[in-house]
Design an enzyme around this catalytic site. Structure first.
Site, short mmCIF file in Angstrom:
data_model
loop_
_atom_site.label_atom_id
_atom_site.label_comp_id
_atom_site.label_asym_id
_atom_site.label_seq_id
_atom_site.Cartn_x
_atom_site.Cartn_y
_atom_site.Cartn_z
CG ASP A 267 -91.39 -36.11 -31.35
OD1 ASP A 267 -90.35 -35.67 -30.81
OD2 ASP A 267 -91.37 -36.85 -32.34
CG ASP B 270 -93.20 -31.39 2.13
OD1 ASP B 270 -92.83 -31.69 3.28
OD2 ASP B 270 -93.58 -30.24 1.81
CG ASP C 264 -96.35 -26.09 2.99
OD1 ASP C 264 -96.85 -25.76 4.08
OD2 ASP C 264 -95.56 -25.37 2.37
CD GLU D 133 -98.01 -22.54 4.61
OE1 GLU D 133 -98.31 -21.33 4.72
OE2 GLU D 133 -97.05 -22.92 3.93
CE1 TYR E 65 -90.89 -20.05 5.88
CE2 TYR E 65 -88.83 -21.20 6.36
CZ TYR E 65 -90.06 -21.16 5.73
OH TYR E 65 -90.47 -22.20 4.95
CD1 TRP F 253 -89.79 -19.13 0.21
CD2 TRP F 253 -90.62 -21.18 -0.14
NE1 TRP F 253 -90.74 -19.02 -0.76
CE2 TRP F 253 -91.27 -20.26 -1.00
CE3 TRP F 253 -90.96 -22.52 -0.20
CZ2 TRP F 253 -92.26 -20.67 -1.89
CZ3 TRP F 253 -91.95 -22.91 -1.08
CH2 TRP F 253 -92.59 -21.98 -1.92
#
Length: 608
Positions: free
Chosen positions: A312, A378, A380, A382, A450, A588
């Site tokens: 709880d 942040d 991200d 793409e 990468y 990553w």
């Protein structure tokens, strides 16, 4: 849920002896406020079941209650229901839940618990007063003060200031806690802590106390590092960032949890964590997997601090574990990352109303249940004005507009960052958006240097997915770290706002006979979670390095060909990053590393 837990405890003890009443405080005949009385309802030798009953014996409604007591050493609560039970050593406290805090005159409520040991409670207090009803304050506990701000930091001192708490009867003073221990009690909302050690991390919180001596919840934590000692506060100007992505879904198939950051030794070496990913829906930031983020219960052995979650408590899951991690390692800052490959489709709609998007993001980051966990946001995306999983047509100014709105909404006290493409080709993704103009609003860019090459080109040619530099025979010009960084610098992005990206995984093909890069293939190599991709911790043993090319490693084993970074190639990349004046590195993601965090260590050592 609370009834299921209670029933389970009762069923387990039905056949055991029933003990007599142990009255700690008999109901007062002329009570001024409320009483609390205790009974031991069952005892089975190695443990027992206890029950507290709170009764409003006054003439006005009681809006909340907190019962406190002391157990002798060796006696403790092991589970509880109908109240939130906490302790500090042998001092125990039980606070009402949302549904049972209000008691009308004459009404009563009970809560119970299972315990171990043979001792009885003593020193009972109800809402800070006597349990016999003679001096029970009828007010509520004060609110949490604001998270303290730190200023005037020196080698040995720091000035703290915070926004005031509120209370229906007035706040008397504040306790200032350093690393969980009280160091001062003050009547104002500022305090200067002295006698500190230079170059050392500290964590500060503040608690308010009202005129009835009730203490409220602690504020959010403020991490501080004193100056001197040969170091600076990680993430601040002049230091190098070592940031890792922690994936929300990693707690499932990968069985990777926040505690792994501790057991691997990585928590000591990183400066920042990007928690990924929040979703972007209907142009707004939203929580994605609430079970993983806020609800999953951790046992003591799974938890960062060795303390089990209760069913709880207000916050569990990854967020609560991150809170515990920050308390243990106050130098770590955590950002909430939104988007990613899968969730970037929502940014196009967000770009149509950047201010509304930014406001929604701040509402998620500052949710009062976990506001102390996050130090920033942040994004991200793409990719803005280019194609990822879907294609965006928002235009070259959309990304700058979005980051400007985020900075306006979040202000200077929060970190605002973005993960961006590493496409350094002429007319490529870096050229599609105004990354140079947007940089003024951001603390840094995570440049995804990468995934340049992989088995989506199923017949090859084989090529390293994270080349530091170009090389003879590279399949696409500009697909390397050096070209991407150079292009961003040319667009006016300061070097200190660029972080070099490292993948903690490899990409590979099968059906390959040639060891050197440039060979043909028949398809993607098998991977644990996805064809063509595998964690470093697996590849280092299953397909050891054959050679290096363009500052990274490759491996040919049987008919498989893989490329991945190693501690050695990471050392070279970090040396290059320092020579370029970059702000540091990011990776990553955590679960691809070995159990002893050798890749995190390589980044940390390389940035020194």
């Amino acid at each position: 849920m609370r009834f299921r837990h209670r029933a389970a405890a009762l069923v387990a003890t039905l056949a055991l002896p029933f003990t007599g009443l142990v009255a700690l405080a008999a109901p007062a005949q002329a009570a001024a406020g409320a009483t609390a009385s205790y009974t031991k309802t069952q005892d089975w030798g190695s443990g027992f079941e206890g029950k507290w009953t709170v009764k409003n014996t006054g003439t006005t409604t009681l809006s909340s209650w907190t019962v406190e007591w002391d157990f002798p050493a060796g006696t403790k609560v092991t589970s509880a229901w109908d109240a939130t039970v906490t302790n500090s050593a042998d001092h125990w406290s039980a606070k009402n839940l949302g549904w049972n805090g209000t008691l009308a005159p004459g009404a009563s409520v009970s809560f119970g618990f299972n315990g171990s040991g043979s001792g009885a409670p003593s020193g009972c207090k109800l809402n800070g007063g006597s349990c016999d009803g003679t001096s029970v304050p009828g007010d509520t506990a004060p609110s949490a003060p604001g998270t303290p701000a730190a200023s005037d930091i020196t080698d040995t001192s720091v000035k703290l200031s915070w926004s005031a708490a509120t209370d229906d009867k007035g706040v008397k003073n504040y306790d200032v806690l350093r690393d969980g221990a009280k160091v001062a009690t003050v009547t104002g909302t500022t305090y200067t802590d002295t006698g500190l050690t230079k170059g050392t991390d500290y964590s500060y919180t503040v608690q308010a106390r009202d005129t009835g001596d009730q203490t409220g919840p602690a504020s959010g934590a403020r991490a501080v590092r004193t100056t001197g000692g040969g170091g600076t506060d990680p993430g601040q100007p002049g230091s190098k960032v070592n940031l890792g992505y922690f994936t929300e879904w990693g707690i499932y198939g990968r069985n990777y949890h926040v505690k792994n950051l501790v057991t691997s030794g990585s928590a000591e070496k990183i400066t920042h964590i990007n928690y990924s990913f929040g979703n972007v829906k209907n142009g707004q930031c939203v929580l994605d997997d609430s079970f993983a983020a806020t609800d999953k219960a951790y046992t003591a052995d799974q938890s960062v601090d060795g303390v089990a979650d209760t069913w709880d408590q207000p916050l569990r899951g990854n967020f609560n574990q991150l809170r515990k991690l920050k308390a243990k390692y106050p130098h770590i800052k955590v950002l909430y990352s939104f988007g990613g490959w899968t969730y970037s489709g929502g940014f196009g709609q967000a770009a149509q109303n950047p201010a509304a998007f930014a406001k929604s993001c701040k509402a998620v980051v500052e949710d009062p249940r976990w506001a102390d966990v996050f130090d920033g946001i942040d994004i991200d995306w793409e990719y803005p004005n280019a194609c990822g999983l879907t294609c965006d047509t928002s235009g070259p100014a959309a990304f700058k507009n979005l980051t400007s709105a985020l900075r306006t909404e979040f202000g200077s006290d929060y970190l605002v960052t973005a993960a961006i493409t590493g496409d350094g080709s002429s007319g490529g993704k870096i050229d599609a958006a105004d990354y140079g103009g947007a940089a003024q609003y951001l603390d840094w860019y995570n440049v995804m240097t990468y995934d340049y090459f992989g088995a989506w080109a199923n017949t090859g040619p084989t090529a390293p997915h994270s080349p530091l530099t170009s090389y003879s025979g590279i399949p696409t010009a500009g697909f390397n770290s050096a070209d991407a960084i150079a292009k961003l610098k040319a667009k006016g992005v300061p070097a200190a706002k660029l972080l070099l990206g490292i993948g903690f995984y490899g990409r590979g093909w099968t059906g390959v006979t040639q060891s050197a890069p440039g060979g043909t293939a028949t398809g993607a190599a098998p991977g644990t979670y996805e064809a063509g991709i595998e964690d470093y911790k697996v590849l280092k043993n299953s397909c050891p390095v054959t050679g290096t090319v363009a500052g990274t490693a490759y491996a040919h084993c049987g008919t498989q060909w893989w490329s991945y970074d190693t501690p050695s190639t990471i050392a070279g990349k970090m040396a290059w990053a320092k020579s370029q004046g970059l702000g540091g590195a990011f990776f990553w993601e955590f679960s691809g590393d070995t159990a002893n965090g050798e890749l995190v260590s390589a980044i940390s050592n390389g940035l020194k």
